[in-house]
Design an enzyme around this catalytic site. Structure first.
Site: not given
Length: 482
Positions: A77, A152, A176
């Site tokens: 990420k 996210s 997330s």
């Protein structure tokens, strides 16, 4: 290739039936084939990854190649810093940022000799539930590209679901990891707060953020957690606890296990298909020898308001460092004050600005006691609810999200509706306990996630239940057709 488990790939590599270079190249080939539709990746590391793969090829067949994750391609990420590899947190403000060091989790993956193939798209500074808040472009759900992948960590979940990488790292502040894992039909774990080091994670809300693994199966998830968990002196919130062998908990046996099902998690607002899939999952666990009862987590209804006050307050403090002086993009200005204003005005997106303003207000003189301090008290009540239930039960189970994935553009203009999407995942972060999302069915062709919540540092029981359910069903075998 990407239908194989980590243990199967490990065996092929060890027997020299597959080279690391071939494996990594297959990852890039898949990315080149499908990522124009999915848009999971922010930055690719093709040259560096292939060089690293060739170096590892020389170790095949030796004792050095016996690591659990040896030679496997991973996506990271884009809010987890990687030395020399652009890390933007999907914000225009960090569009040119190349870190000088690695996050601890990246160092641990490097020590396990994985290959980082690239950085994954996300909501800007991890603020969002749909990936539509990225400062660059929106990631799409591999099951149907008209739908969001969740957020996210939308890029992290979508990359695994699309078969671009075997596993990825995400971060979870209010759901997330679990919410996009549910939307994309993969397995996502938010570990106990403090189990995995946050050093090198670009902070959103420091008391809530937690890095965790996203994978195709529960077994793969346990492999990855085993490699990244553990104490880190560089992180003041890191917990110095003994690490168990997570793989040893994958027995398939849940006889005598006591499951709590909060009535609030199956109440009004939860989609009927989602509810039915969860009830079918509970029935399956009953058949395996577990028992379940309805309980109450009475303060859950305050979780969303509590979370957004606390997380926004922490964000307003954490994001003060992005001022155009030390790193990132710098606006042209005639004086220091204008430099701050212009850099932040041009660099931050609307959602980030909204949360900074909310957090600054909640922390301001005259409002601190009424909002921030009260939210901290309610957080304690939410944590106490979990502890009370865990006195009598081994795990808590419910849906990961109230609905399956929604269409791109459907909720982006209504922040409150978007915030409510995390209503079932947020309490877990406020309490600091571990939780996993595993696929438990489909609704109109879109995945539904089952959330299994455990006691502090009891990831073994969470994995045990998730693995038993997974082995007794075929939901994890369903794949999107891109």
């Amino acid at each position: 290739m990407f239908d194989k488990s980590i243990s199967e790939l490990h065996s092929l590599l060890h027997k020299k039936e597959l080279s690391v270079s071939e494996l990594v190249q297959s990852s890039f080939d898949r990315i080149n084939t499908v990522d124009d539709k999915v848009k999971a990746f922010m930055t690719l590391n093709e040259e560096g990854a292939m060089q690293a793969a060739k170096a590892l090829d020389g170790k095949l067949g030796t004792e050095e190649a016996r690591g659990l994750l040896f030679g496997l391609p991973v996506g990271v990420k884009d809010n987890i810093v990687t030395k020399g590899l652009r890390t933007t947190a999907s914000s225009q403000l960090l569009g040119n940022f190349e870190p000088l060091h690695n996050a601890t989790v990246v160092e641990r993956l490097n020590a396990a000799e994985t290959i980082t193939v690239g950085k994954l798209n996300m909501d800007e500074f991890a603020m969002g539930s749909s990936n539509e808040n990225s400062g660059f472009y929106s990631t799409r759900n591999p099951w149907n590209t008209d739908y969001v992948p969740g957020g996210s960590s939308g890029g992290s979940a979508a990359s695994v679901a699309a078969g671009e990488v075997f596993f990825s790292l995400g971060s979870d502040t209010g759901g997330s990891i679990r919410q996009p894992a549910a939307f994309c039909g993969v397995v996502g774990l938010k570990p106990t707060y403090g189990l995995v080091s946050r050093f090198g994670l670009i902070a959103f809300a420091s008391s809530l953020d937690q890095i965790g693994p996203i994978t195709n199966t529960v077994e793969d998830n346990a492999y990855l957690l085993q490699s990244i968990a553990g104490y880190d002196k560089m992180d003041s919130t890191s917990a110095n606890v003994d690490l168990p062998d997570y793989l040893s908990s994958l027995t398939g046996d849940v006889k005598g296990l006591r499951i709590a099902v909060p009535k609030e998690y199956l109440a009004e607002g939860v989609d009927e298909d989602v509810k039915n899939n969860v009830l079918q999952a509970l029935k399956k666990l009953e058949e395996l020898g577990a028992s379940w009862e309805e309980v109450s987590l009475p303060h859950s209804k305050y979780a969303v308001a509590t979370y957004y006050l606390l997380s926004s307050s922490e964000a307003s403090a954490n994001l003060a460092r992005f001022d155009g002086v030390r790193y990132g993009v710098r606006a042209e200005a005639e004086n220091l004050l204008d430099l701050y204003k212009k850099t932040r005005s041009e660099g931050f997106g609307d959602e980030v600005k909204r949360r900074i303003m909310l957090g600054t207000f909640a922390l301001s003189s005259g409002y601190y006691d009424a909002y921030y301090k009260k939210a901290q008290k309610v957080r304690t009540l939410i944590k106490n609810d979990f502890e009370k239930v865990f006195e009598d039960y081994d795990v808590i189970i419910g849906p990961t999200t109230p609905t399956p994935a929604f269409k791109v553009g459907e909720k982006i203009d209504n922040p409150l509706t978007m915030y409510a999407n995390d209503i079932l995942t947020i309490p877990v972060n406020l309490a600091g306990v571990p939780a996993i999302s595993v696929p438990c069915g489909l609704s109109n062709g879109l995945p539904v996630g089952l959330q299994i919540i455990g006691k502090h540092f009891d990831e073994r029981t969470v994995y045990r239940v998730a693995h038993a359910f997974e082995q007794a069903t075929d939901h994890h075998k369903a794949k999107p057709e891109l």
